[in-house]
Design an enzyme around this catalytic site. Structure first.
Site, PDB file in Angstrom:
ATOM      1  N   LYS A 204       0.819  -1.220   0.000  1.00 47.54           N
ATOM      2  CA  LYS A 204       0.000   0.000   0.000  1.00 47.54           C
ATOM      3  C   LYS A 204       0.849   1.264   0.000  1.00 47.54           C
ATOM      4  O   LYS A 204       2.033   1.245   0.318  1.00 47.54           O
ATOM      5  CB  LYS A 204      -0.974  -0.005   1.183  1.00 47.54           C
ATOM      6  CG  LYS A 204      -2.179  -0.904   0.902  1.00 47.54           C
ATOM      7  CD  LYS A 204      -3.239  -0.817   1.974  1.00 47.54           C
ATOM      8  CE  LYS A 204      -4.401  -1.758   1.619  1.00 47.54           C
ATOM      9  NZ  LYS A 204      -5.396  -1.830   2.709  1.00 47.54           N
ATOM     10  N   ARG A 238      -3.376  -9.665   5.673  1.00 51.40           N
ATOM     11  CA  ARG A 238      -3.873  -9.752   4.290  1.00 51.40           C
ATOM     12  C   ARG A 238      -2.752  -9.277   3.368  1.00 51.40           C
ATOM     13  O   ARG A 238      -2.410  -8.093   3.382  1.00 51.40           O
ATOM     14  CB  ARG A 238      -5.126  -8.884   4.135  1.00 51.40           C
ATOM     15  CG  ARG A 238      -5.746  -8.897   2.744  1.00 51.40           C
ATOM     16  CD  ARG A 238      -6.970  -7.982   2.701  1.00 51.40           C
ATOM     17  NE  ARG A 238      -7.537  -7.930   1.370  1.00 51.40           N
ATOM     18  CZ  ARG A 238      -7.088  -7.156   0.390  1.00 51.40           C
ATOM     19  NH1 ARG A 238      -6.051  -6.368   0.583  1.00 51.40           N
ATOM     20  NH2 ARG A 238      -7.657  -7.180  -0.786  1.00 51.40           N
TER      21      ARG A 238
HETATM   22  C1  YH5 Z   1      -7.772  -4.126   3.796  1.00 49.68           C
HETATM   23  O1  YH5 Z   1      -6.852  -3.415   4.205  1.00 49.68           O
HETATM   24  N1  YH5 Z   1      -7.660  -3.625   1.286  1.00 49.68           N
HETATM   25  S1  YH5 Z   1      -8.288  -3.621  -1.359  1.00 49.68           S
HETATM   26  C2  YH5 Z   1      -3.679  -0.151  -2.868  1.00 49.68           C
HETATM   27  C3  YH5 Z   1      -2.407  -0.683  -3.035  1.00 49.68           C
HETATM   28  C4  YH5 Z   1      -2.143  -2.003  -2.692  1.00 49.68           C
HETATM   29  C5  YH5 Z   1      -3.176  -2.770  -2.184  1.00 49.68           C
HETATM   30  C6  YH5 Z   1      -0.745  -0.257  -4.625  1.00 49.68           C
HETATM   31  N2  YH5 Z   1      -9.377  -4.906   0.734  1.00 49.68           N
HETATM   32  C7  YH5 Z   1      -8.147  -4.202   2.425  1.00 49.68           C
HETATM   33  O2  YH5 Z   1      -5.350  -4.213  -1.139  1.00 49.68           O
HETATM   34  N3  YH5 Z   1      -9.923  -5.731   2.964  1.00 49.68           N
HETATM   35  C8  YH5 Z   1      -8.439  -4.061   0.299  1.00 49.68           C
HETATM   36  O3  YH5 Z   1      -1.421   0.136  -3.503  1.00 49.68           O
HETATM   37  C9  YH5 Z   1      -9.209  -5.010   2.073  1.00 49.68           C
HETATM   38  N4  YH5 Z   1      -8.519  -4.855   4.663  1.00 49.68           N
HETATM   39  C10 YH5 Z   1      -9.558  -5.636   4.251  1.00 49.68           C
HETATM   40  N5  YH5 Z   1     -10.231  -6.328   5.181  1.00 49.68           N
HETATM   41  C11 YH5 Z   1      -6.911  -2.472  -1.408  1.00 49.68           C
HETATM   42  C12 YH5 Z   1      -5.561  -3.085  -1.498  1.00 49.68           C
HETATM   43  C13 YH5 Z   1      -4.464  -2.239  -2.036  1.00 49.68           C
HETATM   44  C14 YH5 Z   1      -4.689  -0.942  -2.389  1.00 49.68           C
END
Ligand code: YH5
Length: 259
Positions: A204, A238
């Site tokens: 993230k 996660r």
């Molecule tokens: C979460 O924290 N996050 S979707 C932006 C990024 C990398 C990854 C490149 N669903 C979560 O994973 N569900 C998502 O930058 C989630 N907790 C729970 N429970 C976003 C994601 C991401 C976004």
């Protein structure tokens, strides 16, 4: 918890079957690497992402839930805010509903109650499209805790018992870098709510911003946060990088179980 995105790649014309096979192979690799849950998501929560209809979301997610249930020994988590997707994937073998909107969509509380499944409630203010427009908190950890306590109460009102709830601070959702860092530092305060914590920080932008790294170079930062979250008592991580994260968690467990 390994992340399995099934949002279609607009540059790929691989067709439905190969995409399903590729997703299954990815899930299989994450299970082999030590994942005990696979989080299947069919809606992009990126700011600017196109809204997906319930039918479109179900058509993306249902086939992979069915295949994973049939072929792999793993708990299937479904990353959805859509009541119809909750109900149908529960029927197909989902073991957990993971809702970034904390069951605030019309019908979502009743849908989860009807499935009898456990649910992950995540903190976010607003919607993915506008959540990063200047978020403001007096005390981010306190306000996240109050929000989650209110969502637990809403669950109780429809018959979802606390024992079925997992809580998530919602890193990167309606939070700037300082909010994310402070919330991470004070995460233990959320143990007062009495439920297991799930943490999602893999790749993230809080890592990108803290270390000035593009998305492809955030692994070590993410592993540092995975180690810290684990030491702070988070129960589910996660992540995209399952093998690396499992080593981190097992190493910590080895030390913590020593005399
Ligand atoms: C979460 O924290 N996050 S979707 C932006 C990024 C990398 C990854 C490149 N669903 C979560 O994973 N569900 C998502 O930058 C989630 N907790 C729970 N429970 C976003 C994601 C991401 C976004």
């Amino acid at each position: 918890m390994g992340i399995l995105n099934v949002t279609p790649d607009s540059f790929s014309d691989g067709g439905q079957y190969s995409q399903l096979d590729a997703a299954l192979r990815h899930a299989e690799a994450m299970v082999a690497a030590g994942a005990t849950l696979i989080d299947v998501g069919g809606e992009s929560t990126r700011p600017g992402a196109r809204a997906v209809s319930p039918l479109e979301e179900l058509e993306r997610v249902a086939p992979i839930v069915e295949r994973i249930h049939r072929e792999l020994d793993v708990i299937i988590s479904v990353d959805t805010s859509t009541p119809a997707v909750m109900r149908e994937t529960a029927r197909l073998g989902a073991g957990l509903i993971n809702d970034v909107r904390s069951l605030r969509r019309d019908g979502a509380l009743d849908a989860v109650a009807a499935t009898g499944l456990p649910v992950c409630l995540m903190h976010m203010l607003g919607e993915p499209g506008d959540m990063q427009d200047n978020p403001h908190y007096q005390d981010v950890t306190k306000e996240v805790g109050e929000f989650l306590a209110e969502r637990i109460a809403q669950c109780a009102s429809v018959g979802i018992p606390a024992e079925r709830i997992i809580l998530d601070p919602g890193f990167g959702f309606a939070k700037n870098l300082q909010h994310n860092l402070s919330l991470f530092k004070h995460m233990e305060a959320l143990h007062a709510l009495g439920r297991p914590l799930l943490v999602g920080v893999s790749r993230k932008s809080m890592i990108g911003q803290a270390l000035n790294r593009p998305v492809g170079a955030r692994l070590y930062g993410g592993l540092a946060l995975a180690a810290l979250a684990s030491v702070k008592g988070a129960r589910i991580l996660r992540v995209h990088d399952v093998a690396e994260t499992v080593d981190v968690v097992r190493m910590i467990a080895a030390v913590e179980s020593a005399e």
